[in-house]
Design an enzyme around this catalytic site. Structure first.
Site, mmCIF file in Angstrom:
data_model
loop_
_atom_site.group_PDB
_atom_site.id
_atom_site.type_symbol
_atom_site.label_atom_id
_atom_site.label_comp_id
_atom_site.label_asym_id
_atom_site.label_seq_id
_atom_site.Cartn_x
_atom_site.Cartn_y
_atom_site.Cartn_z
ATOM 1 N N GLY A 41 0.839 -1.279 -0.134
ATOM 2 C CA GLY A 41 -0.031 -0.010 0.059
ATOM 3 C C GLY A 41 0.826 1.369 -0.153
ATOM 4 O O GLY A 41 0.933 2.179 -0.896
ATOM 5 N N THR A 213 0.151 -8.676 -16.151
ATOM 6 C CA THR A 213 1.472 -8.253 -16.092
ATOM 7 C C THR A 213 2.508 -9.218 -16.287
ATOM 8 O O THR A 213 2.120 -10.577 -16.020
ATOM 9 C CB THR A 213 1.881 -7.553 -14.748
ATOM 10 O OG1 THR A 213 1.904 -8.451 -13.900
ATOM 11 C CG2 THR A 213 1.211 -6.497 -14.503
ATOM 12 N N ASP A 245 4.454 -2.678 -8.065
ATOM 13 C CA ASP A 245 3.752 -1.618 -7.142
ATOM 14 C C ASP A 245 3.957 -0.366 -8.123
ATOM 15 O O ASP A 245 3.029 0.247 -8.215
ATOM 16 C CB ASP A 245 4.287 -1.417 -5.928
ATOM 17 C CG ASP A 245 3.868 -2.608 -5.010
ATOM 18 O OD1 ASP A 245 3.250 -3.226 -4.985
ATOM 19 O OD2 ASP A 245 4.943 -2.726 -4.106
#
Length: 300
Positions: A41, A213, A245
């Protein structure tokens, strides 16, 4: 400026570099020790902020020294912390990582990340309702992942679910996502399928629009019809940590420009991120991304 809300984990990574792994009961001398800010996150929030978005993070840290350091680091990156809770009598999330012999051993203690609740997500409703895109991963309790998906649908905002670390989820939850962003292994786990199955076949079975991906091969994506391919960008790879990320953050930041453009920019941002050491250390700024793309052929 896009407004991105990230719901997810915040960790302090405790990294030890050693010549080899110790045997059970053995003590050895290491070469180097680092504390590195991490958590999927927090990583995605930092990446989105560097790419020029207004970013709000929803998560939790403990009331320990790590919690204070993590908050300071995020604030330095211009991430809004209004909805980052400091949990009393709780440790911040940590990942103890030993790197040796070209491999690593990792022990993750969720700490305050395990205390991110659906009620906290609800309290952030105004932030989610004002977002251009919402990002959520799976290093927080699954009930809070579900709450994010449902709230996003309720307020009419696109939720990007990055299903990592992967585990099977109810199809009903997956259908709530505007986009799923797994790699092939993660998609197979989500669908309870064989990871060796052709990725196009797996894509056909996805219950939600998919951005798959594939490392140096770039990404495959589809909303309707046949899947489309965005090639990867050739770079000199130094460290792949944090590339996923960075990809997810860029996808959220540029989603308002259209999915194909966002995927291209996400692939480029991820490529840039692997040219430097560290997850957050390698994440590019918007200016760096624009300069990189200026040397590349336009999207066909």
């Amino acid at each position: 400026m896009a407004h991105v809300v990230v719901v997810g984990s915040i960790n302090m990574d405790l990294v030890t570099l050693a010549p080899r792994f110790p045997e059970p009961g053995e003590t050895i001398l290491g070469d180097r020790f680092l504390t590195v800010h991490g958590g999927k996150g927090a990583n995605q929030a930092v990446a989105a902020a560097r790419l020029g978005a207004e970013v709000t993070l929803v998560g939790a840290v403990g009331d320990d020294a790590f919690g204070e350091q993590l908050r300071e680091g995020l604030a330095h990156e211009n991430v809004r912390l209004d909805h980052v809770a400091s949990i009393a009598n709780c440790s911040s999330g940590t990942a103890s990582i030993t790197v040796a012999e070209g491999d690593n051993h990792i022990v993750v203690v969720p700490g305050a990340n395990a205390r991110v609740t659906p009620a906290q997500i609800e309290r952030a409703q105004a932030a989610l309702a004002s977002a251009d895109a919402i990002l959520v991963q799976m290093e927080i309790p699954l009930e809070s992942v579900e709450a994010t998906l449902r709230l996003g649908q309720r307020v009419g905002k696109p939720v990007i679910l990055n299903p990592a670390p992967a585990q099977p989820l109810p199809l009903e939850w997956l259908k709530l996502a505007r986009y799923l962003t797994p790699n092939q292994h993660e998609l197979a786990i989500l669908l309870a399928a064989d990871a060796s199955e052709d990725f196009r076949s797996l894509m056909d079975r996805s219950p939600a629009p998919l951005v798959l991906t594939r490392g140096s091969d770039g990404a495959w994506f589809r909303e309707n019809g046949e899947p489309l391919h965005q090639s990867g960008f050739k770079v000199d790879v130094v460290d792949t940590t944090g590339a996923g990320d960075t990809f997810n953050a860029a996808l959220a930041v540029f989603l308002h420009e259209g999915l194909a453009v966002a995927v291209r920019k996400a692939c480029a941002a991820a490529a840039l991120s692997v040219t430097r050491l560290g997850a957050q250390g390698g994440m590019p700024t918007r200016a760096e991304l624009e300069a990189f793309l200026a040397t590349r052929a336009p999207l066909l």
